[in-house]
Design an enzyme around this catalytic site. Structure first.
Site, PDB file in Angstrom:
ATOM      1  N   LYS A 131      -4.186 -11.068  -8.629  1.00  0.00           N
ATOM      2  CA  LYS A 131      -5.406 -11.114  -7.803  1.00  0.00           C
ATOM      3  C   LYS A 131      -5.689  -9.726  -7.223  1.00  0.00           C
ATOM      4  O   LYS A 131      -4.838  -8.830  -7.269  1.00  0.00           O
ATOM      5  CB  LYS A 131      -5.222 -12.131  -6.676  1.00  0.00           C
ATOM      6  CG  LYS A 131      -4.135 -11.759  -5.668  1.00  0.00           C
ATOM      7  CD  LYS A 131      -3.846 -12.905  -4.704  1.00  0.00           C
ATOM      8  CE  LYS A 131      -2.711 -12.546  -3.762  1.00  0.00           C
ATOM      9  NZ  LYS A 131      -2.287 -13.721  -2.958  1.00  0.00           N
TER      10      LYS A 131
ATOM     11  N   ARG B 158      -3.444 -23.398   6.207  1.00  0.00           N
ATOM     12  CA  ARG B 158      -4.552 -22.686   5.587  1.00  0.00           C
ATOM     13  C   ARG B 158      -5.064 -23.614   4.490  1.00  0.00           C
ATOM     14  O   ARG B 158      -5.306 -24.785   4.762  1.00  0.00           O
ATOM     15  CB  ARG B 158      -4.034 -21.333   5.059  1.00  0.00           C
ATOM     16  CG  ARG B 158      -5.055 -20.256   4.948  1.00  0.00           C
ATOM     17  CD  ARG B 158      -4.443 -18.933   4.494  1.00  0.00           C
ATOM     18  NE  ARG B 158      -3.771 -19.040   3.203  1.00  0.00           N
ATOM     19  CZ  ARG B 158      -3.214 -18.025   2.559  1.00  0.00           C
ATOM     20  NH1 ARG B 158      -3.223 -16.826   3.093  1.00  0.00           N
ATOM     21  NH2 ARG B 158      -2.635 -18.192   1.392  1.00  0.00           N
TER      22      ARG B 158
ATOM     23  N   TYR C  72     -12.212  16.155  13.524  1.00  0.00           N
ATOM     24  CA  TYR C  72     -12.973  15.347  14.488  1.00  0.00           C
ATOM     25  C   TYR C  72     -12.197  15.101  15.772  1.00  0.00           C
ATOM     26  O   TYR C  72     -11.013  14.721  15.733  1.00  0.00           O
ATOM     27  CB  TYR C  72     -13.281  13.972  13.891  1.00  0.00           C
ATOM     28  CG  TYR C  72     -14.438  13.972  12.920  1.00  0.00           C
ATOM     29  CD1 TYR C  72     -15.713  14.386  13.313  1.00  0.00           C
ATOM     30  CD2 TYR C  72     -14.255  13.533  11.616  1.00  0.00           C
ATOM     31  CE1 TYR C  72     -16.771  14.371  12.415  1.00  0.00           C
ATOM     32  CE2 TYR C  72     -15.308  13.506  10.715  1.00  0.00           C
ATOM     33  CZ  TYR C  72     -16.566  13.929  11.120  1.00  0.00           C
ATOM     34  OH  TYR C  72     -17.607  13.906  10.237  1.00  0.00           O
TER      35      TYR C  72
ATOM     36  N   MET D 184     -13.690  10.619   6.681  1.00  0.00           N
ATOM     37  CA  MET D 184     -14.132   9.707   5.616  1.00  0.00           C
ATOM     38  C   MET D 184     -13.709  10.204   4.232  1.00  0.00           C
ATOM     39  O   MET D 184     -13.230   9.431   3.407  1.00  0.00           O
ATOM     40  CB  MET D 184     -15.647   9.532   5.673  1.00  0.00           C
ATOM     41  CG  MET D 184     -16.149   8.464   4.722  1.00  0.00           C
ATOM     42  SD  MET D 184     -17.935   8.278   4.718  1.00  0.00           S
ATOM     43  CE  MET D 184     -18.244   7.571   6.315  1.00  0.00           C
TER      44      MET D 184
HETATM   45  C1  LIG Z   1      -0.838 -13.769  -3.020  1.00  0.00           C
HETATM   46  C2  LIG Z   1      -0.102 -15.020  -3.275  1.00  0.00           C
HETATM   47  C3  LIG Z   1       1.146 -14.982  -3.914  1.00  0.00           C
HETATM   48  C4  LIG Z   1       1.876 -13.688  -4.214  1.00  0.00           C
HETATM   49  O1  LIG Z   1       2.457 -13.216  -3.027  1.00  0.00           O
HETATM   50  P1  LIG Z   1       3.440 -11.944  -3.013  1.00  0.00           P
HETATM   51  O2  LIG Z   1       3.978 -11.916  -1.641  1.00  0.00           O
HETATM   52  O3  LIG Z   1       2.570 -10.760  -3.310  1.00  0.00           O
HETATM   53  O4  LIG Z   1       4.464 -12.165  -4.047  1.00  0.00           O
HETATM   54  C5  LIG Z   1       1.729 -16.189  -4.256  1.00  0.00           C
HETATM   55  N1  LIG Z   1       1.135 -17.368  -3.953  1.00  0.00           N
HETATM   56  C6  LIG Z   1      -0.056 -17.440  -3.308  1.00  0.00           C
HETATM   57  C7  LIG Z   1      -0.641 -18.765  -2.998  1.00  0.00           C
HETATM   58  C8  LIG Z   1      -0.708 -16.270  -2.933  1.00  0.00           C
HETATM   59  O5  LIG Z   1      -1.876 -16.340  -2.289  1.00  0.00           O
END
Ligand SMILES: *Cc1c(COP(=O)(O)O)cnc(C)c1O
Length: 371
Positions: free
Chosen positions: A35, A133, A265, A313
Site C-alpha cells: 500500500k 477501527r 527563515y 519548502m
Molecule cells: C499496513 C498494514 C499492515 C502492514 O503493517 P507493517 O507494520 O508495515 O508490517 C498489515 N495489516 C494491515 C491491516 C495494515 O493496515
C-alpha cells in the site's frame, strides 16, 4: 542529475521477502503489503520483484492501488484492506481484487453484486477484536447467520489487526488473540472454516509471536527493511532485514559565512564561528520533515553534519565547515556513506514522528531510481 532522488534496491526487497519467508516457515503464507506506493518504494516495481521471488498474495489499501497493479500486469492475488466504499465494490469483481469486508451489511451487498455478475467472489472478513477501527464487532453467531444466506460471495479469510503489537508490557495483543480465537472456534463449530486466518503485521512476525501468525502474515515495514523497536521484553528479534531505500539531495551551493551570520527563515540559527554552509536541493515539499529544523543530520563526504536553521519548502542548509565540498556533490539524507548511516527510525526520532510517516511522507517530487 536531480535535486533530490531515491535509490531503491529491488535486490534488497527480494532478500527481505526471502528472510521473512524463512522465518515464517512452510505452513505460513507471506502476503507483502505494498500500500501507499509500497511505502514510497514504488508499488509496481516492488510488486513485480516480489512476484518473481514467489509472492502469491499482495495487500494494498484501496481499490485504485489494486487496479494500478492489475493494469501493470500483476497476477498475484490482491487483498484490498481498507476500502469497501459503495463505488468501489463493483471494481473488485472487474479487476479480480479481494476485499477485506468489515461489516455484515458489506457481506450481503457483495453477495448481491457477485450474484448479478455471476462470479464467485472470495472475500476476507475483518473483525474488530479491540483495535477500534475497521472491522465488524458482530458476534460469531451473527456472522454465521449471514453466511448461511450467502452463495456467490465466499468467506476465504478471517482477519484482525492489533492496536499495540510493539508494546510487550500491554495485555492488549493477548486479549485480541483470545477474542479472535473464540470467534474462529465458534465459526468452525458452525461449519465455516476459512482457508486463511491472519492477524500479524511486521512486529508480531519479527518478534516471533507465533500464536498470532495463523497461516498468513501481512508484513509491510519488514519488506522495506524495518522493524520497530518493541517496548518491554519480547522474544529476541529473529528477522534479518535491511533498508532498501536511500535518499539523496544535490548540493546547490557552497559558501563561507562569517561568525554571527544568521541562516534561513526566522534566523533560528546563528553561526558561532566562521562557517562553510552547503545548501541542499530538498525541503519539506519533498517530505524532508520541517521538524528537522536545527535538529536533523545528513551525511556529506561520509561525515554526519547538522542541519542549520529552518528546513524550508525547497531547500535545506547544512554545516559543511572543514569539508572540501562543491556544488553538484550529493548528500545522503537517509542511507549509508562509509561508516556512517541514517535510517528512517533515526529521522523519525529527531522529528518526533514514526518511521512509517517518514517513508510515506517522501513526496512524488523526489525522483525514484532503481539500483
Ligand atoms: C499496513 C498494514 C499492515 C502492514 O503493517 P507493517 O507494520 O508495515 O508490517 C498489515 N495489516 C494491515 C491491516 C495494515 O493496515
Amino acid at each position: 542529475m536531480h535535486r533530490s532522488w531515491l535509490e531503491v534496491s529491488l535486490g534488497q526487497i527480494a532478500a527481505n521477502f526471502r528472510a521473512i519467508r524463512r522465518l515464517a516457515g512452510g505452513g505460513v503464507t507471506v502476503m507483502p503489503v505494498v500500500k501507499a506506493d509500497a511505502y514510497r518504494h514504488g508499488a509496481v516495481e516492488v510488486s513485480r520483484v516480489l512476484e518473481e521471488a514467489g509472492a502469491r498474495w499482495l495487500a494494498v489499501s484501496n481499490v485504485n492501488e489494486g487496479i494500478a497493479l492489475r493494469e501493470s500486469g500483476i497476477r498475484s492475488r490482491i487483498l484490498v484492506m481498507a476500502d469497501f466504499l459503495p463505488m468501489s465494490r463493483p471494481l473488485f469483481l472487474d479487476y479480480d481484487l479481494t476485499p477485506a469486508i468489515h461489516s455484515l451489511e458489506g457481506i450481503r451487498e457483495y453477495e448481491r453484486l457477485a450474484g448479478l455478475a455471476g462470479k464467485a467472489a472470495p472475500f476476507h472478513l475483518k473483525i474488530d477484536t479491540g483495535m477500534g477501527r475497521l472491522g465488524t464487532r458482530a458476534s460469531a453467531q451473527e456472522i454465521l447467520d449471514v453466511l448461511a444466506e450467502t452463495r456467490a460471495a465466499r468467506m476465504e479469510g478471517l482477519m484482525t489487526h492489533f492496536a499495540s503489537a510493539p508494546n510487550y508490557t500491554s495485555a492488549q495483543t493477548d486479549e485480541q488473540i483470545a477474542t479472535f480465537t473464540a470467534v474462529l472456534r465458534h465459526l468452525r463449530n458452525g461449519g465455516i472454516d476459512p482457508a486463511f486466518v491472519h492477524m500479524s503485521s511486521t512486529v508480531p512476525l519479527a518478534y516471533g509471536r507465533k500464536e498470532a501468525w495463523g497461516n498468513l502474515v501481512r508484513p509491510g515495514h519488514a519488506i522495506y527493511g524495518y522493524v520497530s523497536p518493541a517496548k518491554g521484553s519480547p522474544a529476541a528479534q529473529a528477522l534479518d532485514v535491511r533498508p532498501a531505500l536511500s535518499w539523496k539531495a544535490t548540493v546547490l551551493e557552497v559558501k563561507d559565512v562569517p561568525a554571527g551570520a544568521s541562516i534561513g527563515y526566522g534566523a533560528i540559527h546563528t553561526t558561532g564561528r566562521p562557517a562553510r554552509i552547503a545548501v541542499l536541493g530538498v525541503g519539506y515539499a519533498d517530505g524532508y520533515p520541517h521538524r528537522l529544523s536545527n535538529k536533523g543530520r545528513v551525511l556529506l563526504q561520509g561525515k554526519a553534519v547538522p542541519v542549520l536553521g529552518a528546513v524550508s519548502m525547497d531547500l535545506t542548509t547544512v554545516d559543511a565547515t572543514g569539508l572540501d565540498v562543491a556544488a553538484g556533490d550529493a548528500a545522503t539524507l537517509l542511507g549509508v556513506e562509509g561508516n556512517e548511516s541514517i535510517d528512517a527510525q533515526q529521522i523519525a526520532k529527531l522529528a518526533g514522528t514514526i518511521s512509517y510517516s517518514v517513508l510515506c511522507g517522501i513526496s512524488s517530487r523526489v525522483v525514484r531510481l532503481y539500483v
